[in-house]
Design a protein around this motif. Structure first.
Motif, PDB file in Angstrom:
ATOM      1  N   GLY A  88      11.869  12.585 -11.408  1.00 26.80           N
ATOM      2  CA  GLY A  88      12.474  11.588 -11.760  1.00 26.80           C
ATOM      3  C   GLY A  88      12.138  10.975 -13.069  1.00 26.80           C
ATOM      4  N   GLU A  89      13.019   9.738 -13.128  1.00 24.27           N
ATOM      5  CA  GLU A  89      12.625   9.041 -14.312  1.00 24.27           C
ATOM      6  C   GLU A  89      11.330   7.894 -14.338  1.00 24.27           C
ATOM      7  N   PRO A  90      10.729   7.715 -15.239  1.00 21.63           N
ATOM      8  CA  PRO A  90       9.740   7.004 -15.254  1.00 21.63           C
ATOM      9  C   PRO A  90      10.262   5.246 -15.072  1.00 21.63           C
ATOM     10  N   ARG A  91       9.597   4.480 -14.342  1.00 22.75           N
ATOM     11  CA  ARG A  91       9.905   3.215 -13.787  1.00 22.75           C
ATOM     12  C   ARG A  91       9.986   2.284 -15.222  1.00 22.75           C
ATOM     13  N   LYS A  92       9.034   2.590 -16.217  1.00 24.44           N
ATOM     14  CA  LYS A  92       8.931   2.015 -17.378  1.00 24.44           C
ATOM     15  C   LYS A  92       7.861   2.857 -18.396  1.00 24.44           C
ATOM     16  N   VAL A  93       8.204   2.781 -19.637  1.00 24.90           N
ATOM     17  CA  VAL A  93       7.384   3.388 -20.482  1.00 24.90           C
ATOM     18  C   VAL A  93       6.877   2.456 -21.378  1.00 24.90           C
ATOM     19  N   SER A  94       5.450   2.257 -21.693  1.00 21.34           N
ATOM     20  CA  SER A  94       4.964   1.108 -22.324  1.00 21.34           C
ATOM     21  C   SER A  94       3.895   1.438 -23.207  1.00 21.34           C
ATOM     22  N   LEU A  95       4.071   0.809 -24.654  1.00 21.06           N
ATOM     23  CA  LEU A  95       3.175   1.122 -25.683  1.00 21.06           C
ATOM     24  C   LEU A  95       2.103   0.007 -25.442  1.00 21.06           C
ATOM     25  N   CYS A  96       0.609   0.409 -25.679  1.00 23.01           N
ATOM     26  CA  CYS A  96      -0.251  -0.439 -25.612  1.00 23.01           C
ATOM     27  C   CYS A  96      -1.257  -0.551 -26.809  1.00 23.01           C
TER      28      CYS A  96
ATOM     29  N   CYS B  34      -7.422   0.961 -25.189  1.00 26.18           N
ATOM     30  CA  CYS B  34      -6.443   2.223 -25.273  1.00 26.18           C
ATOM     31  C   CYS B  34      -6.750   2.924 -26.588  1.00 26.18           C
ATOM     32  N   GLN B  35      -7.052   2.020 -27.769  1.00 29.17           N
ATOM     33  CA  GLN B  35      -7.353   2.668 -28.955  1.00 29.17           C
ATOM     34  C   GLN B  35      -8.715   3.483 -28.813  1.00 29.17           C
ATOM     35  N   ARG B  36      -9.416   3.007 -28.074  1.00 33.99           N
ATOM     36  CA  ARG B  36     -10.778   3.771 -27.850  1.00 33.99           C
ATOM     37  C   ARG B  36     -10.534   4.992 -26.973  1.00 33.99           C
ATOM     38  N   ARG B  37      -9.821   4.885 -25.808  1.00 38.44           N
ATOM     39  CA  ARG B  37      -9.552   5.947 -25.052  1.00 38.44           C
ATOM     40  C   ARG B  37      -8.896   7.150 -25.724  1.00 38.44           C
ATOM     41  N   THR B  38      -7.773   6.660 -26.466  1.00 39.58           N
ATOM     42  CA  THR B  38      -7.231   7.898 -27.070  1.00 39.58           C
ATOM     43  C   THR B  38      -7.622   8.323 -28.508  1.00 39.58           C
ATOM     44  N   GLY B  39      -8.493   7.461 -29.272  1.00 41.89           N
ATOM     45  CA  GLY B  39      -8.984   7.906 -30.439  1.00 41.89           C
ATOM     46  C   GLY B  39      -7.812   7.618 -31.599  1.00 41.89           C
ATOM     47  N   SER B  40      -6.626   6.971 -30.990  1.00 40.27           N
ATOM     48  CA  SER B  40      -5.435   6.591 -32.101  1.00 40.27           C
ATOM     49  C   SER B  40      -5.613   5.044 -32.138  1.00 40.27           C
ATOM     50  N   THR B  41      -4.458   4.579 -32.584  1.00 39.81           N
ATOM     51  CA  THR B  41      -4.165   3.279 -32.406  1.00 39.81           C
ATOM     52  C   THR B  41      -3.378   2.510 -31.581  1.00 39.81           C
ATOM     53  N   TYR B  42      -3.148   3.540 -30.672  1.00 44.39           N
ATOM     54  CA  TYR B  42      -2.343   2.682 -29.210  1.00 44.39           C
ATOM     55  C   TYR B  42      -2.288   3.997 -28.455  1.00 44.39           C
ATOM     56  N   GLY B  43      -1.956   3.385 -27.114  1.00 42.40           N
ATOM     57  CA  GLY B  43      -1.545   4.470 -26.067  1.00 42.40           C
ATOM     58  C   GLY B  43      -0.294   4.320 -25.686  1.00 42.40           C
TER      59      GLY B  43
ATOM     60  N   PRO C  74      -2.018  -3.339 -38.980  1.00 39.38           N
ATOM     61  CA  PRO C  74      -0.561  -3.580 -39.395  1.00 39.38           C
ATOM     62  C   PRO C  74       0.215  -2.638 -40.350  1.00 39.38           C
ATOM     63  N   TRP C  75      -0.149  -1.311 -40.436  1.00 42.86           N
ATOM     64  CA  TRP C  75       0.396  -0.346 -40.804  1.00 42.86           C
ATOM     65  C   TRP C  75       1.317   0.325 -39.844  1.00 42.86           C
ATOM     66  N   VAL C  76       0.930   0.091 -38.504  1.00 40.77           N
ATOM     67  CA  VAL C  76       1.953   0.961 -37.496  1.00 40.77           C
ATOM     68  C   VAL C  76       3.382   0.163 -37.257  1.00 40.77           C
ATOM     69  N   ASN C  77       4.190   0.711 -37.719  1.00 39.92           N
ATOM     70  CA  ASN C  77       5.695   0.109 -37.671  1.00 39.92           C
ATOM     71  C   ASN C  77       6.394   0.565 -36.431  1.00 39.92           C
ATOM     72  N   ILE C  78       6.215   0.211 -35.553  1.00 37.80           N
ATOM     73  CA  ILE C  78       6.821   0.381 -34.170  1.00 37.80           C
ATOM     74  C   ILE C  78       7.698  -0.645 -33.775  1.00 37.80           C
ATOM     75  N   VAL C  79       8.998  -0.574 -33.693  1.00 37.62           N
ATOM     76  CA  VAL C  79       9.924  -1.627 -33.211  1.00 37.62           C
ATOM     77  C   VAL C  79      10.547  -1.213 -31.897  1.00 37.62           C
ATOM     78  N   ILE C  80      10.211  -2.003 -31.036  1.00 37.60           N
ATOM     79  CA  ILE C  80      10.664  -1.832 -29.584  1.00 37.60           C
ATOM     80  C   ILE C  80      11.715  -3.014 -29.458  1.00 37.60           C
TER      81      ILE C  80
END
Length: 124
Positions: free
Chosen positions: A18-26, A31-40, A118-124
């Protein structure tokens, strides 16, 4: 519809129906430490719609709200595939990247924007 999420080596898999109930960017620091990225990014599915197969190792930590979150990752390659936030006991969060699907639904919310680079330009 069923989607397959897996670790890098394929030993830990989660089949989500099925479809996810929600998709969330954190943007939180954990989350930054867990993923090694700037977000999860997590896709939250109803617990009964997720079937997990394969060996896993778990790590629990306290959330900012005080309830534990348990992360499950592959003991072979170390990839985090899914996690269980106790504050949402009916849901399982699956790492969006574990689906490796560019057509996966986009996030509908972002949290911890105060930690967004500040350089992450994600618009939700």
């Amino acid at each position: 519809m069923a989607r397959l999420a897996s670790c890098v080596c394929g030993a830990l898999r989660a089949t989500c129906v099925g479809e996810p109930r929600k998709v969330s960017l954190c943007h939180c620091l954990a989350c930054q430490r867990r993923t090694g990225s700037t977000y999860g990014v997590a896709a939250f599915f109803d617990r009964q719609n997720v079937q997990v197969d394969g060996q896993r190792t778990s790590y629990s930590r306290q959330s900012d709200g005080g309830l534990p979150v348990t992360f499950h990752f592959c003991p072979l390659c170390g990839s985090t595939v899914y996690w269980e936030p106790q504050r949402l006991p009916d849901l399982i969060a699956v790492g969006l990247g574990s689906f490796a699907d560019p057509d996966f639904p986009a996030p509908t919310q972002a949290v911890y924007d105060e930690h967004r680079h500040p350089w992450v330009n994600i618009v939700i």
